[in-house]
Design a protein around this motif. Structure first.
Motif, short mmCIF file in Angstrom:
data_model
loop_
_atom_site.label_atom_id
_atom_site.label_comp_id
_atom_site.label_asym_id
_atom_site.label_seq_id
_atom_site.Cartn_x
_atom_site.Cartn_y
_atom_site.Cartn_z
N LYS A 91 0.81 -1.36 -0.02
CA LYS A 91 0.14 0.00 -0.09
C LYS A 91 0.93 1.18 -0.06
O LYS A 91 0.66 2.36 -0.48
CB LYS A 91 -0.82 0.06 1.14
CG LYS A 91 -2.01 -0.94 0.94
CD LYS A 91 -2.93 -0.90 2.30
CE LYS A 91 -4.36 -1.74 1.93
NZ LYS A 91 -5.18 -1.76 3.28
N ASN A 92 2.13 1.28 0.58
CA ASN A 92 2.78 2.38 0.88
C ASN A 92 3.45 2.71 -0.73
O ASN A 92 3.93 3.73 -0.96
CB ASN A 92 4.02 2.20 1.79
CG ASN A 92 3.43 2.30 3.24
OD1 ASN A 92 2.66 3.14 3.50
ND2 ASN A 92 4.00 1.85 4.15
N SER A 93 3.67 1.59 -1.17
CA SER A 93 4.49 1.58 -2.57
C SER A 93 3.47 2.14 -3.57
O SER A 93 3.90 2.98 -4.48
CB SER A 93 4.95 0.12 -3.06
OG SER A 93 3.79 -0.45 -3.38
N LYS A 94 2.28 2.35 -3.33
CA LYS A 94 1.10 2.83 -4.26
C LYS A 94 0.82 4.36 -3.73
O LYS A 94 0.33 5.05 -4.53
CB LYS A 94 -0.12 2.02 -4.21
CG LYS A 94 0.25 0.49 -4.77
CD LYS A 94 0.78 0.71 -6.49
CE LYS A 94 0.97 -0.71 -6.77
NZ LYS A 94 1.63 -0.61 -8.19
N LYS A 95 1.05 4.50 -2.46
CA LYS A 95 0.46 5.85 -1.78
C LYS A 95 1.46 6.81 -2.14
O LYS A 95 1.31 7.94 -2.38
CB LYS A 95 0.57 5.50 -0.12
CG LYS A 95 0.09 6.87 0.28
CD LYS A 95 0.09 6.74 1.77
CE LYS A 95 -0.21 7.91 2.65
NZ LYS A 95 -0.26 7.69 4.04
N TYR A 96 3.07 6.37 -2.22
CA TYR A 96 3.86 7.54 -2.75
C TYR A 96 4.63 7.29 -3.99
O TYR A 96 4.45 6.23 -4.46
CB TYR A 96 5.34 7.47 -1.45
CG TYR A 96 4.71 7.43 -0.11
CD1 TYR A 96 4.17 8.75 0.42
CD2 TYR A 96 4.69 6.77 0.71
CE1 TYR A 96 3.94 9.14 1.66
CE2 TYR A 96 4.15 6.77 2.05
CZ TYR A 96 3.84 7.94 2.53
OH TYR A 96 3.31 8.32 3.88
N ASP A 97 4.76 8.28 -4.55
CA ASP A 97 5.53 8.16 -5.76
C ASP A 97 7.18 7.70 -5.55
O ASP A 97 7.88 8.27 -4.85
CB ASP A 97 5.55 9.64 -6.31
CG ASP A 97 6.33 9.63 -7.88
OD1 ASP A 97 6.96 8.30 -8.16
OD2 ASP A 97 6.51 10.73 -8.37
N ASN A 177 15.37 6.60 5.79
CA ASN A 177 15.37 5.33 6.59
C ASN A 177 13.75 4.92 6.78
O ASN A 177 13.34 4.07 7.01
CB ASN A 177 15.77 5.62 8.03
CG ASN A 177 17.26 5.81 8.29
OD1 ASN A 177 17.84 5.01 7.52
ND2 ASN A 177 17.75 6.12 9.30
N LYS A 178 12.93 6.17 6.84
CA LYS A 178 11.47 5.99 6.54
C LYS A 178 11.24 5.48 5.28
O LYS A 178 10.26 4.64 5.25
CB LYS A 178 10.88 7.36 6.68
CG LYS A 178 9.42 7.47 6.88
CD LYS A 178 8.87 7.21 7.86
CE LYS A 178 7.39 7.44 8.09
NZ LYS A 178 6.68 7.06 9.69
N ALA A 179 11.89 5.82 4.42
CA ALA A 179 11.59 5.17 2.99
C ALA A 179 11.78 3.54 3.00
O ALA A 179 11.04 2.81 2.15
CB ALA A 179 12.12 5.75 1.72
N VAL A 180 12.87 3.14 3.69
CA VAL A 180 13.41 1.86 3.79
C VAL A 180 12.10 1.02 4.59
O VAL A 180 11.88 0.01 4.21
CB VAL A 180 14.53 1.83 4.39
CG1 VAL A 180 14.95 0.22 4.71
CG2 VAL A 180 15.93 2.16 3.41
N LYS A 181 11.83 1.64 5.73
CA LYS A 181 10.85 1.12 6.48
C LYS A 181 9.56 0.74 5.78
O LYS A 181 8.64 -0.04 6.18
CB LYS A 181 10.42 1.94 7.79
CG LYS A 181 9.62 1.29 8.84
CD LYS A 181 9.42 2.15 10.15
CE LYS A 181 8.71 1.51 11.08
NZ LYS A 181 8.64 2.53 12.29
N LEU A 182 9.20 1.77 4.92
CA LEU A 182 7.59 1.64 4.00
C LEU A 182 8.00 0.81 2.98
O LEU A 182 7.00 0.53 2.19
CB LEU A 182 7.39 3.17 3.91
CG LEU A 182 6.88 3.78 4.66
CD1 LEU A 182 6.45 5.34 4.32
CD2 LEU A 182 5.70 3.39 5.72
N GLY A 183 8.96 0.33 2.62
CA GLY A 183 9.36 -0.65 1.39
C GLY A 183 9.48 0.25 0.29
O GLY A 183 9.64 -0.57 -0.80
N LEU A 184 9.57 1.51 0.24
CA LEU A 184 10.03 2.16 -1.18
C LEU A 184 11.35 1.99 -1.51
O LEU A 184 11.63 1.66 -2.72
CB LEU A 184 9.81 3.75 -0.88
CG LEU A 184 8.37 4.14 -0.58
CD1 LEU A 184 8.47 5.52 -0.48
CD2 LEU A 184 7.42 3.77 -1.72
N ILE A 185 12.35 1.69 -0.73
CA ILE A 185 13.67 1.24 -1.26
C ILE A 185 14.45 0.26 -0.30
O ILE A 185 13.76 -0.04 0.79
CB ILE A 185 14.64 2.71 -1.08
CG1 ILE A 185 14.67 3.21 0.30
CG2 ILE A 185 14.13 3.57 -2.19
CD1 ILE A 185 15.39 4.44 0.34
#
Length: 396
Positions: A91-97, A177-185
């Motif tokens: 869901k996070n991968s879809k929520k954020y660009d 680090n937040k992006a890592v936690k959310l699965g974006l990177i």
């Protein structure tokens, strides 16, 4: 992790049923993801896990397979996560660009502002504005140690001091680090990149200089200077209460014997509530403002309780005014040190050290949760004390 498509039991008005992706690790860890595909029950092949007898079956099956592969790839990148966590990552991968790091940065700032951490949001925003000036578009894949070096040099050329640059990078690291936690990177691309800070000398006033502040005769017509001095001294005698907390202090926080308040900067952590005994010095200051109905000091009297941004802006303006006033006052007294509201905290710490108050009690009085924080904070004061000891031992 097991993955399986299945029809929902619920039928829509047109008779179709939604296809969901079911993934699970155990009977207690099951999650469902809507695929956006709906078909008649007769058009679903449960055994082959695909759409049949539908004019768009090729397109629909391609869509289902693409979704399944996408979720599986996320799982492989985050191997070992629960089904619940995997759904959150998706869901996070879809929520954020996921391509624009700047957009993600902005979304975190907006979220911080929504949580009413206004000062933090404004600080983060100033860091992001610099980053946008340096690069109008920035993807996660653009960031690397080499990129960081270029950005660091750019900040230096703009006149940013080492500690300011370090603060910019500290915030950027937190965002990554937040992006890592959310699965974006998968990992923080700046992990291991070293940003050095410079130890700055902590100015403090001696108790003799504090006394000069107290005793200096200010004409009653200079009300703003009188208020500034009182707030400065109040901070000193409350073991360095932060300016924002001084402004927000209400009479309901004051009893006959003590001041009880929660530190705004640390309100969500244990030990954030402080109990300050009302000494004669504090009592004298409080008596001067006892006619105020709500707040002890009249900084926020015109602000509405729910206007968080208005309150923070008023405190910001007041802090600048108070700092200017006490700087002028210091010049009149003959103090050449750089005096500000924050120096009240340093002055208290220095005074406590000189009076041989043990580290544990200084730590509690300053509102620190760890002794290591206090040791770092008092490093300059202890070094000066060591010099005094050496002079007493070997000086003439």
């Amino acid at each position: 992790m097991n993955f399986q498509f299945q029809l929902r039991d619920y039928k829509k008005q047109n008779g179709t049923q939604a296809v969901r992706l079911r993934f699970f690790t155990s009977s207690k860890d099951i999650q469902y993801l809507d695929t956006g595909v709906s078909v008649l029950k007769t058009q679903w092949d449960e055994k082959k896990q695909q759409v049949k007898k539908n004019t768009l079956e090729e397109q629909l099956n391609a869509s289902l397979n693409a979704l399944l592969n996408e979720v599986k790839m996320l799982y492989y990148k985050n191997e070992g996560v629960s089904a619940k966590r995997l759904l959150q990552i998706y869901k996070n991968s879809k929520k954020y660009d996921s391509s624009s790091m700047l957009d993600f940065y902005q979304s975190i700032i907006d979220e911080t502002r929504m949580k009413e951490a206004i000062r933090t949001a404004k600080t983060y925003q100033s860091y992001l504005d610099k980053l946008r000036t340096f690069s109008s578009y920035l993807s996660f894949t653009d960031i690397s140690p080499l990129w960081a070096k270029d950005y660091e040099l750019w900040l230096m050329k703009r006149g940013n001091k080492p500690n300011t640059i370090a603060s910019n990078f500290k915030c950027l690291n937190a965002i990554l680090n937040k992006a890592v936690k959310l699965g974006l990177i998968e990992k923080n691309p700046l992990k291991g990149y070293e940003i050095r800070t410079v130890n700055t000398k902590k100015e403090s006033l001696t108790i003799e200089e504090i006394t000069l502040f107290e005793q200096y005769d200010i004409a009653p017509r200079f009300k703003s200077m009188v208020l500034a001095r009182d707030m400065f001294l109040f901070s000193f005698y409350t073991a360095g209460m932060r300016f924002s907390d001084v402004c927000k202090l209400k009479w309901e926080n004051v009893t006959d014997t003590e001041i009880v308040y929660t530190m705004g900067k640390s309100e969500k952590r244990a030990g954030a509530t402080r109990y300050i005994p009302i000494t004669p010095k504090l009592s004298a200051i409080l008596q001067k403002y006892k006619t105020n109905k709500k707040y002890v000091f009249p900084v926020l009297d015109k602000c509405k309780d729910k206007d968080i941004e208005g309150i923070e802006y008023t405190i910001f303006i007041a802090n600048n005014k108070v700092n200017r006033a006490i700087k002028i006052l210091a010049e009149h007294i003959g103090i050449t040190k750089h005096v500000s509201m924050h120096i009240a905290k340093h002055s208290f710490a220095s005074y406590a050290v000189k009076n041989e108050v043990d580290l544990f009690h200084i730590s509690k009085l300053l509102g620190h949760t760890k002794l290591s924080t206090t040791e770092h904070y008092l490093r300059d004061f202890f070094q000066k004390e060591q010099a005094d000891v050496m002079n007493k031992l070997f000086g003439k």
